[in-house]
Design a protein around this motif. Structure first.
Motif: not given
Length: 419
Positions: A154, A157-158
């Motif tokens: 995550k 991805e960010e």
């Protein structure tokens, strides 16, 4: 599948061995009883009952609970005794404690032998409980592993999602798991290489622009000093110089991008009015925008985008040309409409690619970067460009999300101004 495999290759062989042991012990005891006279049989049975060993017992009557039968475990046991060892099912029962009762007859005296050849508890129940515990443990481990992997993924991805241009820096220090950390390091190296290449490209284009503008300025000065030359020739040369300077400006704008410019609140109506007044044929443009709205935008970038849309409308469309703007549901929409035939929206979207030019523009002197710069400005704001073709009109629409809308004191009302 695990339960079926264990039942087939572990439990069934155990049941068959238990049935074989029961048959062997039953025959041995039956042979022993038949070799004795009735008094010896009675003493032998009493001796078995008095024995401290619970494995073999003998009684004159059947157990009160011997009719109890468990699931397939005991059914399969009794079937094996009957099919493979010739002990009839009517002469064998199983009590709740797992003891097997076998009926024998010696000297016309029936005896019930109690043998401990089956486990006291059903192994299937234990297997199911063990499988349930293993399943819960596997689920807990899987959830823990998934969270351990999902959190850095995550973050990855960010961090990647924040890279809107090659000049942005990738900053995400992932250490574990090892594979994701390797991907993160590779992305960081790639980001640094892209940033260096983008900086070199911008520096090169800036240098080329500077080097070209200097002789262009001297050429314009030389043209201004020509007194006896043909006026039309001089005017044509000056127009070419202006076109070259405009093309250089387009190249530089596209190369530098607009992400670095700060977003700030600016009045919407004066901003659009400024663009219209800078156009060659401003009298053909109608402005329709709220007079009191403030918008949060990159001012120079938005000016260039609207200027390019108006330039295309004036060059390839037909008057009258209308510029409409407004804020609805947190989105700033700027629309440039002309009265020409236009092109299909799909074909117009193809022109958003750098250096792409339509059929009507191929013979012109543009750079093919006008709509590409508009698209670049929209993306720098987190927005997009769309097109609409209708009967007798063509619209280019720029949509820019507004995180916060600022309004001045007066209530919004559309102002129509013809320049």
């Amino acid at each position: 599948m695990s339960l079926l495999l264990i039942a087939a290759f572990v439990i069934r062989p155990q049941i068959e061995r238990s049935a074989a042991d029961t048959a062997r012990m039953t025959r041995s005891l039956e042979y022993s009883f038949r070799q004795m006279d009735p008094s010896q049989q009675k003493h032998f049975a009493e001796a078995l009952r008095a024995s401290a060993s619970p494995d073999v017992q003998a009684d004159d009557t059947e157990s009160d609970e011997s009719d109890f039968q468990r699931a397939w475990f005991s059914h399969y046991f009794l079937r094996v005794l009957s099919d493979k060892h010739g002990i009839s099912g009517s002469d064998v029962t199983v009590d709740p404690e797992g003891r097997v009762w076998v009926r024998i007859v010696a000297a016309d005296q029936p005896y019930w032998l109690s043998l401990r050849t089956l486990p006291a508890t059903d192994p299937v129940i234990g297997l199911v409980l063990a499988s349930a515990i293993a399943l819960l443990a596997a689920l807990a481990g899987g959830i823990a592993l998934q969270r351990r992997i999902a959190r850095p993924l995550k973050r990855l991805e960010e961090a990647v999602g924040q890279l809107s241009s090659p000049s942005d820096v990738y900053d995400n220090d992932v250490q574990r798991p090892r594979e994701i950390a390797a991907v993160s390091r590779a992305l960081k190296d790639m980001s640094e290489r892209l940033r260096a290449a983008e900086a070199d490209r911008a520096l090169m284009l800036a240098g080329v622009s500077h080097d070209l503008r200097t002789p262009l300025t001297k050429l314009r000065l030389s043209l201004a000093m020509l007194k006896d030359a043909d006026a039309d020739l001089v005017a044509g040369a000056e127009r070419n110089v202006i076109r070259i300077e405009s093309m250089l400006g387009q190249f530089l704008d596209f190369a530098r991008g607009f992400e670095a410019e700060e977003t700030r609140a600016v009045p919407l109506h004066p901003l659009l009015q400024q663009v219209i007044e800078a156009c060659d044929r401003s009298e053909a443009i109608l402005l329709e925008a709220p007079a009191d709205s403030l918008v949060r935008v990159k001012e120079a970038a938005l000016l260039r985008a609207v200027e390019n849309l108006l330039s295309n409308a004036l060059r390839y469309g037909q008057p009258p040309i209308k510029v409409s703007a407004g804020i609805k549901e947190g989105t700033l929409t700027i629309e440039v409409q002309d009265s020409g035939a236009g092109i299909s929206p799909d074909a117009a979207r193809e022109l958003l690619r750098p250096f792409a030019r339509g059929d009507s523009a191929r013979a012109g002197e543009g750079t093919g970067l006008g709509l590409a710069i508009v698209d670049q400005v929209a993306k720098a704001h987190g927005g997009f460009v769309e097109f609409e073709q209708a009967s007798g009109t063509f619209k280019a629409r720029l949509r820019i999300p507004q995180a916060r809308t600022v309004s001045q004191t007066r209530t919004g009302s559309e102002v129509h101004a013809e320049c």
